[in-house]
Design a protein around this motif. Structure first.
Motif, PDB file in Angstrom:
ATOM      1  N   PHE A   1      -3.822 -16.159 -51.055  1.00  0.00           N
ATOM      2  CA  PHE A   1      -4.328 -15.062 -51.896  1.00  0.00           C
ATOM      3  C   PHE A   1      -4.597 -13.822 -51.046  1.00  0.00           C
ATOM      4  O   PHE A   1      -4.225 -12.697 -51.417  1.00  0.00           O
ATOM      5  CB  PHE A   1      -5.607 -15.500 -52.613  1.00  0.00           C
ATOM      6  N   SER A   2      -5.224 -14.018 -49.907  1.00  0.00           N
ATOM      7  CA  SER A   2      -5.547 -12.890 -49.021  1.00  0.00           C
ATOM      8  C   SER A   2      -4.287 -12.175 -48.553  1.00  0.00           C
ATOM      9  O   SER A   2      -4.230 -10.938 -48.508  1.00  0.00           O
ATOM     10  CB  SER A   2      -6.350 -13.373 -47.814  1.00  0.00           C
ATOM     11  N   GLN A   3      -3.248 -12.942 -48.218  1.00  0.00           N
ATOM     12  CA  GLN A   3      -2.007 -12.344 -47.759  1.00  0.00           C
ATOM     13  C   GLN A   3      -1.268 -11.612 -48.880  1.00  0.00           C
ATOM     14  O   GLN A   3      -0.727 -10.526 -48.673  1.00  0.00           O
ATOM     15  CB  GLN A   3      -1.089 -13.428 -47.169  1.00  0.00           C
ATOM     16  N   ILE A   4      -1.285 -12.201 -50.076  1.00  0.00           N
ATOM     17  CA  ILE A   4      -0.602 -11.564 -51.207  1.00  0.00           C
ATOM     18  C   ILE A   4      -1.274 -10.249 -51.562  1.00  0.00           C
ATOM     19  O   ILE A   4      -0.616  -9.210 -51.735  1.00  0.00           O
ATOM     20  CB  ILE A   4      -0.595 -12.513 -52.439  1.00  0.00           C
TER      21      ILE A   4
ATOM     22  N   HIS B   1       6.823 -13.675 -42.301  1.00  0.00           N
ATOM     23  CA  HIS B   1       5.695 -13.355 -41.413  1.00  0.00           C
ATOM     24  C   HIS B   1       4.368 -13.575 -42.128  1.00  0.00           C
ATOM     25  O   HIS B   1       3.429 -14.167 -41.572  1.00  0.00           O
ATOM     26  CB  HIS B   1       5.810 -11.911 -40.921  1.00  0.00           C
ATOM     27  N   ASP B   2       4.290 -13.091 -43.394  1.00  0.00           N
ATOM     28  CA  ASP B   2       3.048 -13.244 -44.152  1.00  0.00           C
ATOM     29  C   ASP B   2       2.685 -14.714 -44.327  1.00  0.00           C
ATOM     30  O   ASP B   2       1.534 -15.118 -44.136  1.00  0.00           O
ATOM     31  CB  ASP B   2       3.184 -12.575 -45.520  1.00  0.00           C
ATOM     32  N   TRP B   3       3.669 -15.527 -44.725  1.00  0.00           N
ATOM     33  CA  TRP B   3       3.380 -16.923 -44.980  1.00  0.00           C
ATOM     34  C   TRP B   3       3.150 -17.702 -43.685  1.00  0.00           C
ATOM     35  O   TRP B   3       2.398 -18.694 -43.673  1.00  0.00           O
ATOM     36  CB  TRP B   3       4.503 -17.566 -45.785  1.00  0.00           C
ATOM     37  N   SER B   4       3.772 -17.265 -42.595  1.00  0.00           N
ATOM     38  CA  SER B   4       3.562 -17.970 -41.320  1.00  0.00           C
ATOM     39  C   SER B   4       2.118 -17.824 -40.848  1.00  0.00           C
ATOM     40  O   SER B   4       1.587 -18.707 -40.170  1.00  0.00           O
ATOM     41  CB  SER B   4       4.520 -17.434 -40.256  1.00  0.00           C
TER      42      SER B   4
END
Length: 255
Positions: A134-137, A224-227
């Motif tokens: 959630f934070s990354q999205i 990158h975001d999900w990693s």
């Protein structure tokens, strides 16, 4: 030749000529009249709203159908739609009479708005607000809206200068004074002048904004975001295992 008939015809000719001479407005141009109206230039980003209540299907479909943000991914978990808004409004206009039939119509005050309306951020309710995903999205979508705002701020001085120059160069438009349909045509002609000057700059602004958005929306960026979340989860698991191991290992005092 009947002299009386000749002079009667001659009198009728001059009477007709003199009557037509009063319609000089038909032959006079308004192109020499430069009204130089007052210009009120307004802009707004709008109030950003976050919506985290929508289903994954709703958010994914919105991402596919949005005319502003086209995110290329397997499934869209968040979108940041926004509406570009432009308006040109002649608030005051005046008529300069050329004669009893024709006038020059010219703007006296023009209000212009260029900005955004309804900036939104949607995050699928599939993700808990406490989760790393959630934070990354939401961070990703906030960057989208940041790009929207910064692009607008960069182009506003250019748009303002171009519009004022265009307005200063636009001449008055000739209309039939008492013809409401012709008066409407005169206003439409003025608006067409303004749009012909500002539309290319607006298109450049939108293209530059979309190009910046595309830099953010690519497979490398998503990976990158999900990693980040993957590494975060791995670190948490390691820390939990270490803590469990420390709790299970007897201390020297216990020995």
């Amino acid at each position: 030749m009947n002299t009386k008939i000749f002079f009667s015809g001659l009198a009728a000719f001059f009477a007709s000529f003199n009557a037509h001479a009063w319609s000089l407005g038909e032959f006079v141009s308004c192109n020499d009249i430069n009204p130089q109206p007052a210009v009120i230039f307004k802009s707004s980003y709008g109030k950003l709203i976050h919506d985290i209540s929508q289903s994954p299907e709703f958010v994914n479909n919105l991402g596919k159908n949005s005319p502003v943000i086209q995110e290329n991914g397997l499934l869209t978990a968040g979108v940041a739609p926004i509406t570009t808004s432009t308006s040109f409004h002649i608030k005051k206009a005046i008529l300069k009479r050329l004669d009893n039939e024709y006038s020059c119509i010219m703007p006296e005050e023009i209000e212009i708005f260029i900005g955004y309306k309804n900036p939104l951020i949607y995050v699928s309710n599939k993700y808990s607000p406490q989760s790393c995903e959630f934070s990354q999205i939401i961070r990703h979508e906030q960057v989208h809206q940041r790009i929207n705002k910064l692009t607008l701020e960069y182009y506003l001085p250019i748009l303002d200068k171009t519009l004022r120059k265009a307005i200063d160069e636009v001449k008055a438009v000739k209309i039939r004074t008492n013809d409401e349909a012709d008066k409407k045509r005169g206003f439409e002609e003025l608006y067409s002048y303004y749009h012909s000057r500002i539309d290319p700059i607006l298109n450049e602004f939108k293209q530059a904004r979309d190009n910046e958005q595309k830099k953010l929306d690519n497979l490398n960026s998503y990976q990158h975001d999900w990693s980040i979340c993957t590494r975060y989860k791995e670190r948490v698991e390691i820390e939990e295992k270490l803590k469990l191991y420390q709790d299970e290992t007897p201390s020297s005092e216990e020995k």
